[in-house]
Design an enzyme around this catalytic site. Sequence first.
Site, PDB file in Angstrom:
ATOM      1  N   ARG A 175      -3.546 -14.220   5.049  1.00 37.63           N
ATOM      2  CA  ARG A 175      -2.571 -13.211   5.497  1.00 37.63           C
ATOM      3  C   ARG A 175      -2.727 -12.957   6.997  1.00 37.63           C
ATOM      4  O   ARG A 175      -1.731 -12.871   7.725  1.00 37.63           O
ATOM      5  CB  ARG A 175      -2.763 -11.925   4.697  1.00 37.63           C
ATOM      6  CG  ARG A 175      -1.950 -10.726   5.172  1.00 37.63           C
ATOM      7  CD  ARG A 175      -2.149  -9.578   4.191  1.00 37.63           C
ATOM      8  NE  ARG A 175      -1.897  -8.274   4.767  1.00 37.63           N
ATOM      9  CZ  ARG A 175      -0.707  -7.679   4.803  1.00 37.63           C
ATOM     10  NH1 ARG A 175       0.346  -8.310   4.319  1.00 37.63           N
ATOM     11  NH2 ARG A 175      -0.559  -6.471   5.318  1.00 37.63           N
ATOM     12  N   HIS A 216       3.201  -3.115   7.319  1.00 35.78           N
ATOM     13  CA  HIS A 216       2.377  -2.115   8.003  1.00 35.78           C
ATOM     14  C   HIS A 216       3.206  -0.866   8.272  1.00 35.78           C
ATOM     15  O   HIS A 216       4.347  -0.949   8.749  1.00 35.78           O
ATOM     16  CB  HIS A 216       1.860  -2.653   9.338  1.00 35.78           C
ATOM     17  CG  HIS A 216       0.776  -3.672   9.188  1.00 35.78           C
ATOM     18  ND1 HIS A 216       0.423  -4.546  10.192  1.00 35.78           N
ATOM     19  CD2 HIS A 216      -0.042  -3.960   8.141  1.00 35.78           C
ATOM     20  CE1 HIS A 216      -0.561  -5.322   9.772  1.00 35.78           C
ATOM     21  NE2 HIS A 216      -0.867  -4.977   8.537  1.00 35.78           N
ATOM     22  N   TYR A 240      -3.193  -7.938  16.219  1.00 34.75           N
ATOM     23  CA  TYR A 240      -3.038  -9.391  16.275  1.00 34.75           C
ATOM     24  C   TYR A 240      -2.753  -9.882  17.691  1.00 34.75           C
ATOM     25  O   TYR A 240      -2.990 -11.047  18.000  1.00 34.75           O
ATOM     26  CB  TYR A 240      -1.940  -9.845  15.313  1.00 34.75           C
ATOM     27  CG  TYR A 240      -2.311  -9.623  13.871  1.00 34.75           C
ATOM     28  CD1 TYR A 240      -3.239 -10.446  13.241  1.00 34.75           C
ATOM     29  CD2 TYR A 240      -1.776  -8.572  13.144  1.00 34.75           C
ATOM     30  CE1 TYR A 240      -3.614 -10.218  11.926  1.00 34.75           C
ATOM     31  CE2 TYR A 240      -2.143  -8.343  11.827  1.00 34.75           C
ATOM     32  CZ  TYR A 240      -3.066  -9.169  11.227  1.00 34.75           C
ATOM     33  OH  TYR A 240      -3.435  -8.946   9.928  1.00 34.75           O
ATOM     34  N   HIS A 276      -7.683 -13.352   1.940  1.00 33.84           N
ATOM     35  CA  HIS A 276      -7.077 -12.381   2.851  1.00 33.84           C
ATOM     36  C   HIS A 276      -6.967 -12.934   4.272  1.00 33.84           C
ATOM     37  O   HIS A 276      -6.100 -12.516   5.044  1.00 33.84           O
ATOM     38  CB  HIS A 276      -7.877 -11.084   2.857  1.00 33.84           C
ATOM     39  CG  HIS A 276      -7.092  -9.908   3.371  1.00 33.84           C
ATOM     40  ND1 HIS A 276      -5.969  -9.423   2.723  1.00 33.84           N
ATOM     41  CD2 HIS A 276      -7.251  -9.130   4.480  1.00 33.84           C
ATOM     42  CE1 HIS A 276      -5.475  -8.393   3.396  1.00 33.84           C
ATOM     43  NE2 HIS A 276      -6.238  -8.195   4.465  1.00 33.84           N
ATOM     44  N   LYS A 279       0.841  -1.198   0.000  1.00 34.79           N
ATOM     45  CA  LYS A 279       0.000   0.000   0.000  1.00 34.79           C
ATOM     46  C   LYS A 279       0.877   1.249   0.000  1.00 34.79           C
ATOM     47  O   LYS A 279       1.905   1.305   0.671  1.00 34.79           O
ATOM     48  CB  LYS A 279      -0.917   0.003   1.228  1.00 34.79           C
ATOM     49  CG  LYS A 279      -2.043  -1.018   1.156  1.00 34.79           C
ATOM     50  CD  LYS A 279      -2.990  -0.864   2.324  1.00 34.79           C
ATOM     51  CE  LYS A 279      -4.177  -1.805   2.210  1.00 34.79           C
ATOM     52  NZ  LYS A 279      -5.105  -1.665   3.351  1.00 34.79           N
TER      53      LYS A 279
END
Length: 301
Positions: free
Chosen positions: A249, A272, A281, A246, A178
């Site tokens: 992941r 990230h 997480y 997804h 991203k």
Amino acid sequence: MAREWSAELAGERRVSRHTLDAYARDLGQFLGFLREHHGEPPNLAALRAIKPTDLRSFLASRRAAGTGSRSLLRQLSGLRSFARHLERKGLGEVAAFSSLRSPKAPRRLPKALPAQSARALVDVDSRAGDTRPDWILARDSAVLGLLYGAGLRISEALSIKRQDAPTGETDIVTVAGKGGKVRSVPVIAPVQRAIARYLSLCPWTLPANGPLFIGAKGGALSPRIIQLAVAELRGALGLPETATPHALRHSFATHLLGKGGDLRTIQELLGHASLSTTQIYTAIDSARLLEAYRGAHPRAR
């Protein structure tokens, strides 16, 4: 002015096409609201004169139309970005945004799969009875292997070039995530073998600078094809609706953390920008431990 703003986001900030489209849609909805709210087409003077009550009325109208908190946050973020663009261009300050509190969005935990379910989605042997060609089954297994074994997004896996295939002595793959953020991720041996198997079975000649993963007719592989393949396999394996590409992941991060993986390292592997994004997480792992405690400890009942 809106075109200049969009060009700035795409060029300098490298905002994704999906976000650009959403921001353009949000701005159009807001300008349409102002037109109805004030009874005339909005101009720069009207934008500078916006009050917090106008913004709250707009958000209330979107909420009434069924827009959720996350979408409202995105809309407000896009409108603030447009307001800052106007200020940078010397077209006036839209002060109303600074005094408006953003709506709170519920924090949803990513849906990770149990390790056995994740392995089943990736394992090519789980596709026994599938009538599609062997090379396509091997391809799907290799793509999903990168999602679970390297933590890639599906778009990142499908962006890999043939010349960058992590096979043989190459055990690292470099992808742009991203915002164009580039990262290198190690690829474990089982995933390397899955990719090598796909390449050995693929009937098409793959140009070095072309995509590693291709569709049945030799063109670039669409993410939708992988999503549909997982949906079919999900039904065959009796997995829940949350078993998506997804989710692999998310499973990668959750299972690494559960085995003692360092949070900073997982952040780098996932690409990230902020550690706070990765820290979600830890909540998943804590919830798993609490569930195990409640199920096993005699004093937890």
